[in-house]
Design a protein around this motif. Structure first.
Motif, PDB file in Angstrom:
ATOM      1  N   CYS A  83     -11.660  -5.451  -7.711  1.00  0.00           N
ATOM      2  CA  CYS A  83     -11.221  -4.238  -7.420  1.00  0.00           C
ATOM      3  C   CYS A  83     -10.088  -3.762  -8.135  1.00  0.00           C
ATOM      4  O   CYS A  83      -9.135  -4.497  -8.486  1.00  0.00           O
ATOM      5  N   ASN A  84     -10.375  -2.456  -8.699  1.00  0.00           N
ATOM      6  CA  ASN A  84      -9.172  -2.039  -9.652  1.00  0.00           C
ATOM      7  C   ASN A  84      -8.512  -0.810  -8.911  1.00  0.00           C
ATOM      8  O   ASN A  84      -7.970   0.185  -9.680  1.00  0.00           O
ATOM      9  N   THR A  85      -8.711  -0.289  -7.664  1.00  0.00           N
ATOM     10  CA  THR A  85      -8.434   0.930  -6.941  1.00  0.00           C
ATOM     11  C   THR A  85      -6.890   0.890  -6.986  1.00  0.00           C
ATOM     12  O   THR A  85      -6.483   2.283  -6.913  1.00  0.00           O
ATOM     13  N   LEU A  86      -6.079   0.016  -7.119  1.00  0.00           N
ATOM     14  CA  LEU A  86      -4.587  -0.022  -7.234  1.00  0.00           C
ATOM     15  C   LEU A  86      -4.195   0.800  -8.479  1.00  0.00           C
ATOM     16  O   LEU A  86      -3.118   1.080  -8.597  1.00  0.00           O
ATOM     17  N   ASP A  87      -5.091   1.142  -9.528  1.00  0.00           N
ATOM     18  CA  ASP A  87      -4.649   1.621 -10.784  1.00  0.00           C
ATOM     19  C   ASP A  87      -5.290   2.943 -10.715  1.00  0.00           C
ATOM     20  O   ASP A  87      -5.067   3.651 -11.856  1.00  0.00           O
ATOM     21  N   ILE A  88      -5.733   3.544  -9.591  1.00  0.00           N
ATOM     22  CA  ILE A  88      -6.489   4.770  -9.775  1.00  0.00           C
ATOM     23  C   ILE A  88      -5.573   5.879  -9.157  1.00  0.00           C
ATOM     24  O   ILE A  88      -5.132   5.608  -7.896  1.00  0.00           O
ATOM     25  N   LYS A  89      -5.403   6.736  -9.671  1.00  0.00           N
ATOM     26  CA  LYS A  89      -4.959   8.053  -9.212  1.00  0.00           C
ATOM     27  C   LYS A  89      -5.849   8.838  -8.416  1.00  0.00           C
ATOM     28  O   LYS A  89      -7.104   9.089  -8.980  1.00  0.00           O
ATOM     29  N   LEU A  90      -5.436   9.333  -7.337  1.00  0.00           N
ATOM     30  CA  LEU A  90      -6.528  10.183  -6.361  1.00  0.00           C
ATOM     31  C   LEU A  90      -6.632  11.605  -7.150  1.00  0.00           C
ATOM     32  O   LEU A  90      -5.783  12.097  -7.909  1.00  0.00           O
ATOM     33  N   GLU A 117      -6.595  -0.612   1.108  1.00  0.00           N
ATOM     34  CA  GLU A 117      -6.814  -1.874   1.262  1.00  0.00           C
ATOM     35  C   GLU A 117      -8.218  -2.137   2.250  1.00  0.00           C
ATOM     36  O   GLU A 117      -8.935  -3.061   2.223  1.00  0.00           O
ATOM     37  N   MET A 118      -8.270  -1.290   3.496  1.00  0.00           N
ATOM     38  CA  MET A 118      -9.248  -1.546   4.350  1.00  0.00           C
ATOM     39  C   MET A 118     -10.759  -1.267   3.563  1.00  0.00           C
ATOM     40  O   MET A 118     -11.613  -2.358   3.839  1.00  0.00           O
ATOM     41  N   GLU A 166       0.758  -1.073   0.178  1.00  0.00           N
ATOM     42  CA  GLU A 166       0.134   0.110   0.182  1.00  0.00           C
ATOM     43  C   GLU A 166       0.650   1.314   0.036  1.00  0.00           C
ATOM     44  O   GLU A 166       0.536   2.118  -0.685  1.00  0.00           O
ATOM     45  N   ARG A 167       1.936   1.230   0.692  1.00  0.00           N
ATOM     46  CA  ARG A 167       2.969   2.287   0.664  1.00  0.00           C
ATOM     47  C   ARG A 167       3.399   2.605  -0.724  1.00  0.00           C
ATOM     48  O   ARG A 167       3.640   3.840  -1.132  1.00  0.00           O
ATOM     49  N   LYS A 168       3.715   1.252  -1.397  1.00  0.00           N
ATOM     50  CA  LYS A 168       4.301   1.584  -2.817  1.00  0.00           C
ATOM     51  C   LYS A 168       3.078   2.309  -3.661  1.00  0.00           C
ATOM     52  O   LYS A 168       3.381   3.068  -4.677  1.00  0.00           O
ATOM     53  N   TYR A 169       1.828   1.975  -3.482  1.00  0.00           N
ATOM     54  CA  TYR A 169       0.971   2.393  -4.146  1.00  0.00           C
ATOM     55  C   TYR A 169       0.615   3.991  -4.125  1.00  0.00           C
ATOM     56  O   TYR A 169       0.598   4.819  -5.019  1.00  0.00           O
TER      57      TYR A 169
END
Length: 702
Positions: free
Chosen positions: A356-363, A339-340, A28-31
């Protein structure tokens, strides 16, 4: 045991203590570091070692007594948990430390181990998450509070919530197929509403507070922090560059969560003391260096619906109440927020969850961000470099929307970007932009849109009126709303610590540090900037408490902490703020109040009347209105006999509340005159002579 055996055993112990969630933390830190580069940065953290063997050992295990020897291997293991996606840890020699971290004391340092951690502006990350959710179709609402559950008459399950808009007062109902509580340390308060009237829920969440102080940026390099892994009470202590300042913070201390950030003075003093262990003797951490102080709470959670014997967790817990159908999530940490969210939705939706695809999303703000963005901002709009860097690392690619609201400064440089308060990169355009991003209150702007309250509580107070003016323009506040907003913001800011300590026993008010300096200057008769033993002996005699040679020597040794044979102003102020000195400080504050009383009492009647209160404001250049004088008089005259006695005046001066500013007017003028002679003599009307009934001379120690 050989060094290799020690290392292997230590790494084995560490690996056994690390749950699978710890590996997820690194993912998650890497993300965050890769995808949200506009919100994050790496910061190297120094672990200085002053001995090769530590006892009692850190972490409570004997093997860690060799941590100074094993640290390089331990931090390489930490690097490995992230699959070496972070900058590599390294060793820094004593000589290198003197160059890279000149604030460190180099007297006893053997060497330093350096590792890297990710850092972010947590408030901005939170807003970016909410706005990203809205961009993806979520309905979000600020200042909406759940007041109760809506229950199905047949099943008794919760099928919705009753809600109230805390800004407008409007109430409404929200229905949903699934309900999730994510209330952090206040989760149990939410859970109490998932039961019908009279029902109870077993507790699941404990609060744990972390106190923090903020110091000026010169206490650490702008790009390097420090970790004290072995404090006096076993907690970790971080000392990190943050938003142009230095933040000092602790790890968890279990206690009930509160809504205001009031920091215990004992925690502030403890952090100051711990930090000084590693800093150069030339760099004293004074109480007046504390620009802001506050506490935050995190939830430590356990599953109340799990089998007996479940442990409280620092990792997140997801649990569904079988009777109400409500799911809650609590615990975890900032690093694992994504992750939560994924885990709780997977739990609630089950087979319907999908991938889930949120690892690919920029905020929000990630698109359009690049490393040269601040340069483009400077070239196009003529904002200062400091402001440009701040704006880019806060708003990312949305920064153009902010600078479009900038107004000319009227200066040759910077041309645009009117600063909100001197010394900080926040500009007025950010307030206008914040009102478009759900900011509803002055508190929102001073703490969660800018970070002024967290960085410098006095600067936040200074900026408050201008923030109120701009928000009133943007949000259409009337005079009554604006006045109420200012009142609420002042109450909120008063909960932050700052340069002046507030104690439960003795109120060392807004001028306590200056009062102590007055005392120092009074004792330092030769003006040398130091107190010598003879001056200390003289002041004791003048106070009616003469010291013999033995008592004098003991007192001098107590105050002279660096043992150089003279007492500096910092040493004197530190001694005054110590526990054993508080009664003496209170006596001093009462003595100053007595001097003020006598010099207001121009007719020497032994009482004050309204005319004398009015006269003193005129003499000090502030002509209070009759209405204000009447209010002040009413506050002081507690026995309602139409006159103010010395005792009533002292009691009023002891109070912390000063809505009219009258006490501050009196005390600040007294401080400006250094308490030398009659502080009002030069402001006293012609023909009036002050005769003191309670003190012997113009000196406040007379």
């Amino acid at each position: 045991m050989t060094f290799l055996a020690h290392t292997l055993l230590t790494l084995t112990l560490i690996s056994q203590c690390i749950p699978i969630q710890q590996f997820n933390c690194h993912q998650e830190r890497k993300y965050m570091m890769d995808k949200q580069a506009h919100l994050t940065n790496w910061v190297p953290i120094v672990c200085p070692f002053t001995e090769w063997n530590i006892w009692p050992p850190p972490f409570g295990h004997p093997i860690f007594s060799f941590f100074p020897v094993l640290a390089p291997a331990v931090f390489k293991f930490y690097d490995a948990l992230s699959q070496f996606t972070c900058p590599p840890s390294y060793i820094m020699t004593k000589k290198e430390a003197r160059t890279k971290f000149p604030q460190l004391s180099d007297q006893d340092i053997k060497y330093c181990a350096v590792f890297y951690e990710g850092q972010h502006n947590d408030a901005r990350t939170n807003i970016a998450i909410a706005l990203s959710a809205a961009e993806k179709g979520a309905h979000i609402a600020n200042y909406v509070e759940m007041t109760d559950g809506i229950f199905d008459e047949d099943s008794g399950k919760v099928i919705g919530v009753k809600a109230q808009d805390r800004i407008s007062g409007e109430t409404f109902e929200i229905y949903a197929k699934n309900i999730i509580f994510a209330g952090g340390p206040f989760t149990d308060k939410l859970r109490s509403k998932e039961e019908k009237e009279g029902g109870t829920v077993p507790p699941a969440v404990q609060g744990a507070s972390g106190s923090h102080i903020v110091l000026p940026g010169y206490f650490a390099p702008k790009d390097m922090g420090l970790l004290d892994y072995n404090t006096s009470d076993g907690r970790f202590l971080f000392f990190l560059p943050w938003q142009g300042s230095v933040i000092v913070g602790t790890t968890d201390k279990k206690c009930d969560a509160e809504t205001l950030p009031y920091p215990p003075e004992e925690e502030i003093q403890w952090m100051m003391k711990e930090v000084e262990k590693y800093l150069s003797n030339d760099l004293k951490v004074r109480r007046s260096d504390v620009l802001s102080a506050w506490r935050g709470w995190r939830p430590l959670a356990a599953d109340p619906h799990a089998p007996p014997g479940g442990q409280v967790s620092r990792d997140h817990v997801i649990s569904k109440n079988p009777s109400s159908g409500v799911t809650f999530i609590a615990g975890g940490k900032w690093t694992t927020w994504r992750e939560m969210a994924e885990d709780v939705l997977d739990k609630v939706l089950g087979d319907k969850a999908g991938t889930c695809n949120t690892l690919d999303i920029k905020l929000h703000g990630g698109d359009g961000y690049h490393k040269s963005l601040s340069t483009q901002l400077i070239q196009k709009y003529g904002v200062s470099e400091e402001v440009a860097n701040h704006l880019v690392k806060t708003y990312g690619g949305r920064v153009w929307e902010v600078v479009e609201k900038c107004k000319p400064t009227g200066k040759q440089w910077p041309r645009y970007g009117v600063q909100l308060v001197e010394g900080y990169p926040y500009i007025e355009a950010e307030i206008r932009f914040a009102c478009q991003e759900y900011a509803c209150t002055i508190e929102d702007v001073l703490s969660r849109r800018t970070r002024l309250a967290f960085l410098n509580s006095e600067a936040a107070q200074e900026a408050l009126p201008r923030v109120a003016d701009i928000m009133a323009e943007e949000l259409g506040w009337n005079k009554a709303t604006k006045k109420e907003q200012i009142k609420c913001a002042q109450k909120y800011l008063a909960a932050y610590g700052g340069r002046i300590p507030y104690e439960d026993g003795v109120a060392l008010r807004f001028l306590a540090h200056e009062d102590a300096m007055d005392m120092f200057r009074e004792i330092d008769r030769d003006g040398s900037g130091f107190i010598d033993p003879q001056e200390l002996k003289e002041i004791a005699t003048r106070l009616g408490n003469p010291l013999d040679d033995k008592q004098l020597k003991e007192l001098f040794r107590t105050i002279d902490t660096d043992k150089n044979g003279k007492i500096s102003a910092d040493e004197f102020v530190a001694w005054i703020n110590a526990e054993q000195s508080k009664n003496d400080v209170k006596r001093y504050l009462h003595a100053t109040a007595t001097v003020i009383f006598e010099e207001i009492d121009t007719d020497q009647s032994g009482f004050l009347d309204k005319a004398e209160l009015k006269a003193v404001t005129v003499r000090l250049g502030e002509d209070f209105t009759d209405k204000e004088i009447k209010k002040i008089f009413k506050e002081m005259d507690t026995d309602k006999d139409g006159k103010i006695s010395l005792q009533e005046f002292i009691a009023w001066m002891d109070k912390e509340n000063d809505k009219t500013g009258f006490r501050k007017l009196l005390a600040s003028n007294m401080q400006d005159n250094n308490m030398q002679g009659a502080w009002l003599d030069e402001k006293t009307p012609k023909g009036v002579t002050i005769k003191r009934k309670y003190t012997n001379s113009g000196s406040f120690l007379g």
